[in-house]
Design a protein around this motif. Structure first.
Motif, PDB file in Angstrom:
ATOM      1  N   GLU A 366       0.828  -1.203   0.000  1.00 37.86           N
ATOM      2  CA  GLU A 366       0.000   0.000   0.000  1.00 37.86           C
ATOM      3  C   GLU A 366       0.868   1.261   0.000  1.00 37.86           C
ATOM      4  OE1 GLU A 366      -3.675   0.473  -0.001  1.00 37.86           O
ATOM      5  OE2 GLU A 366      -2.958  -1.298  -1.071  1.00 37.86           O
ATOM      6  N   ASN A 386      -3.794   3.462  12.890  1.00 38.38           N
ATOM      7  CA  ASN A 386      -2.872   3.820  11.796  1.00 38.38           C
ATOM      8  C   ASN A 386      -1.574   3.034  11.904  1.00 38.38           C
ATOM      9  OD1 ASN A 386      -4.632   5.750  10.698  1.00 38.38           O
ATOM     10  ND2 ASN A 386      -3.900   7.328  12.123  1.00 38.38           N
ATOM     11  N   LEU A 399      -0.523   5.074   7.044  1.00 38.16           N
ATOM     12  CA  LEU A 399      -1.677   4.409   6.441  1.00 38.16           C
ATOM     13  C   LEU A 399      -2.708   4.050   7.497  1.00 38.16           C
ATOM     14  CD1 LEU A 399       0.300   1.829   4.247  1.00 38.16           C
ATOM     15  CD2 LEU A 399      -0.591   4.037   3.486  1.00 38.16           C
ATOM     16  N   SER A 400      -3.933   3.917   7.041  1.00 36.33           N
ATOM     17  CA  SER A 400      -5.007   3.462   7.926  1.00 36.33           C
ATOM     18  C   SER A 400      -5.056   1.936   7.917  1.00 36.33           C
ATOM     19  CB  SER A 400      -6.351   4.024   7.452  1.00 36.33           C
ATOM     20  OG  SER A 400      -7.423   3.414   8.174  1.00 36.33           O
ATOM     21  N   ASN A 402      -7.538   0.357   8.498  1.00 37.56           N
ATOM     22  CA  ASN A 402      -8.892  -0.019   8.080  1.00 37.56           C
ATOM     23  C   ASN A 402      -9.079   0.022   6.565  1.00 37.56           C
ATOM     24  OD1 ASN A 402      -9.907  -0.409  10.737  1.00 37.56           O
ATOM     25  ND2 ASN A 402     -10.040   1.827  10.995  1.00 37.56           N
ATOM     26  N   SER A 403      -7.976   0.233   5.821  1.00 41.75           N
ATOM     27  CA  SER A 403      -8.106   0.210   4.366  1.00 41.75           C
ATOM     28  C   SER A 403      -8.514  -1.191   3.920  1.00 41.75           C
ATOM     29  CB  SER A 403      -6.780   0.609   3.714  1.00 41.75           C
ATOM     30  OG  SER A 403      -5.827  -0.421   3.864  1.00 41.75           O
ATOM     31  N   GLU A 405      -7.515  -3.188   1.634  1.00 42.05           N
ATOM     32  CA  GLU A 405      -6.428  -4.117   1.328  1.00 42.05           C
ATOM     33  C   GLU A 405      -5.764  -4.646   2.602  1.00 42.05           C
ATOM     34  OE1 GLU A 405      -6.892  -1.176  -0.028  1.00 42.05           O
ATOM     35  OE2 GLU A 405      -7.477  -1.768  -2.061  1.00 42.05           O
ATOM     36  N   ASN A 457      -6.494  -5.312  -4.817  1.00 41.85           N
ATOM     37  CA  ASN A 457      -5.171  -5.389  -4.203  1.00 41.85           C
ATOM     38  C   ASN A 457      -4.189  -6.066  -5.143  1.00 41.85           C
ATOM     39  OD1 ASN A 457      -2.990  -5.559  -2.553  1.00 41.85           O
ATOM     40  ND2 ASN A 457      -4.038  -6.577  -0.859  1.00 41.85           N
TER      41      ASN A 457
END
Length: 613
Positions: A366, A386, A399-400, A402-403, A405, A457
């Motif tokens: 990601e 995060n 990055l989160s 909870n994304s 991917e 993804n």
């Protein structure tokens, strides 16, 4: 023309650079882990083996036509053709975006390798004085092992300098263009083979070359012997070259040539070199550590090949062959018993490490999407919902968790955790049973719909999604094949991670045994195969004879390398090495019974000895 004692050494060195090209081709193993992901090749599949052996397929076809080519074009022009073909291969394979194009370019490079592999020792044998022939022909093998070793160093450097895995394998394969072009240019500096020139009626040119190689006495004696041999062959000629080669009088020559060509490859040498990092990973090493160990083996190969060069004309071919093959047998048996006694057990800490690495791979992927420069992440920190990634001490991305991917990867890690927890602390004595459990449960998870992949993804471990789509389009929504494809790629992705954290084996003993194998090969089957093949066939059928033997050598190499991954997957490492050891034991008895000593004899003297048997 003035005699220069170093002239024959210089032209032999230049010609033998053709062996360097084979060495670069042989060390594809460093790139394999990267391009197998790019082309979505399942672990243990036929296509992984064929991606390596496609060049060997071209090699044995090149072998077959090498004799005809060098008899018609000449030895030097044939080597120029080989350099051109290999140049195309390196550029083409490095730039390939489709697996089909990759295989085609590897095949074309194999044609060039097949030509140079046989023409180089033939050329050197034809120009070398008899007392130096073994030493000079061995330059070919020396350059092969230097090419292999140099490419291991280069691959390791590329691995450290180029972070993008999609570029890593391209550089590893494309770098071979440089020596190929240099070789082509240097070939303009060497003369044509005197024996070929005499056969074509260019006797004055042949005399000039022989005079420069060994002086007036050498040139006169060589010229008389060659002419006498050719006149005798022409007088007796009643059949075609094929008829001459398979004449009853040639039986011993064919036995020697075909058996050494076959057993050189059935020893497993190319399978071991092509898959060397994989073998060390099977013994529990990491990717980088495996490349370092492979480099150590390559250096050993170079050192012992140099030692063999100085021994081959002193001790002789047969004693070196018997000594080296005996070392090979012992080494293969040690390797086989090491893997037979290995244990496989996965513990709680290892399970956590493996599952976390699945999540971290998705996180890094990601980060790459956000910024293509986000490779070689040094550190990952988790803060609430995060994740923060660091590169060179600086924040590279945030990055989160909870994304979609990363959530998909967390779900996948949870499923893998459940699969591994069922065998936590359970000891397996056989690698086949251990990985059969893993493969069966992954397939079950995929078939039941529990283990899925995200369509959005494009991480390496989700490459199976795209392979599944391709199969769906080709096979009209064949659910079984789609599931099998996903399971295969998932299994391939997990296998190396699990193996590094589960195997208990004496990895030092495996390393010593592999080095022992290389030492044995480097002083025997490596240099002596090409020395014997270049000197046992009579002048009139030398090109054809070495082509037939080389073709058998290439076919054997192709078959061994193609089935090697499947052997490891289905038979296990131990059984695979026991099989190779069995072949080598059989070869020892053949050498004792049929092989004569040829050191210090002219090509024409060897011809007379072998045909009179």
């Amino acid at each position: 023309m003035k005699h220069n004692k170093f002239y024959v050494v210089i032209i032999s060195l230049i010609a033998s650079i053709g062996g360097l090209l084979l060495g670069f081709s042989a060390s594809i193993s460093g790139a394999q882990d990267f391009y197998k992901t790019f082309f979505e090749l399942p672990e243990g599949s036929f296509w992984i083996g064929f991606s390596v052996s496609a060049s060997m397929f071209g090699t044995f076809i090149g072998n077959f036509f090498a004799g005809t080519t060098c008899d018609k074009l000449g030895r030097r022009k044939s080597l120029m053709l080989a350099a051109i073909l290999f140049s195309f291969c390196t550029i083409g394979s490095g730039l390939s975006d489709s697996f089909v194009l990759f295989l085609i370019t590897r095949f074309i490079g194999g044609l060039g390798i097949g030509i140079s592999l046989l023409v180089v020792p033939l050329y050197i044998a034809e120009i070398a004085p008899s007392k130096q022939r073994g030493f000079l022909v061995s330059f070919n093998q020396l350059n092969i092992v230097i090419g292999i070793s140099a490419n291991y160093f280069i691959n390791y450097g590329i691995l450290k300098m180029i972070s993008d895995p999609d570029l890593t394998w391209r550089w590893m394969l494309g770098i071979g263009f440089v020596p190929a072009v240099i070789y082509f240019i240097l070939l303009f500096l060497i003369p044509e083979s005197p024996r070929w020139l005499i056969q074509k009626g260019k006797e004055d040119d042949a005399k000039k070359t022989m005079l420069r190689i060994g002086g007036e006495e050498h040139a006169e004696n060589e010229f008389k012997q060659i002419k006498s041999s050719l006149i005798a062959a022409e007088t007796k000629k009643e059949k075609s070259s094929w008829g001459e080669l398979f004449n009853n009088k040639m039986w011993l020559i064919l036995v020697i040539g075909l058996t050494i060509a076959f057993f050189q490859q059935i020893s497993g040498i190319n399978a071991i070199f092509f898959f060397l990092p994989k073998i060390f990973r099977l013994a529990g090493g990491s990717e980088a550590g495996s490349l370092i160990q492979a480099t150590m083996v390559g250096v050993t190969n170079v050192v012992m090949t140099v030692a063999a060069m100085f021994l081959i004309d002193r001790i002789g071919r047969k004693p070196l062959l018997l000594t080296g093959v005996s070392i090979i047998i012992v080494s293969l048996l040690i390797t086989a018993f090491s893997f037979k006694n290995a244990k496989y057990q996965i513990k709680s800490d290892a399970i956590n490490l493996i599952c976390n690495s699945v999540i971290e791979d998705a996180i890094k992927s990601e980060a790459k999407k956000i910024n293509p420069g986000n490779y070689n992440i040094d550190k990952i920190e988790y803060a609430d919902s995060n994740v923060i990634l660091y590169k060179n001490g600086n924040i590279a991305a945030s990055l989160s968790m909870n994304s979609p991917e990363i959530k998909s990867a967390k779900n996948e890690a949870g499923i893998l955790n459940g699969i591994l927890k069922k065998i936590e602390n359970k000891q397996y004595d056989k690698e086949i049973d251990f990985f059969k459990y893993l493969k069966t449960n992954i397939e079950s998870a995929v078939n039941s719909g529990v283990l899925k992949v995200s369509a959005n993804n494009k991480t390496n471990n989700d490459a199976a999604f795209y392979e599944a789509i391709k199969i769906k389009m080709k096979d009209n929504n064949n659910t079984h094949k789609i599931s099998k494809s996903i399971a295969d790629v998932k299994y391939s992705y997990y296998k190396d991670k699990i193996l590094e954290n589960s195997i208990s084996i004496n990895s030092l003993l495996v390393l010593i045994a592999i080095i022992g194998f290389v030492i044995g090969f480097a002083i025997s089957l490596g240099p002596i195969t090409w020395t014997l093949l270049s000197e046992i066939f009579p002048n009139k059928v030398r090109g054809l004879g070495i082509s037939i033997a080389g073709t058998l050598n290439g076919i054997t190499s192709f078959v061994v390398a193609t089935i090697f991954p499947a052997e490891l997957e289905n038979l296990g490492s131990s059984a695979t090495y026991f099989i190779y050891a069995g072949f080598m034991i059989a070869f020892i008895f053949i050498v004792i019974k049929f092989f004569p000593e040829t050191k210090g004899k002219s090509l024409e003297e060897i011809e007379n000895i072998l045909i009179k048997q």
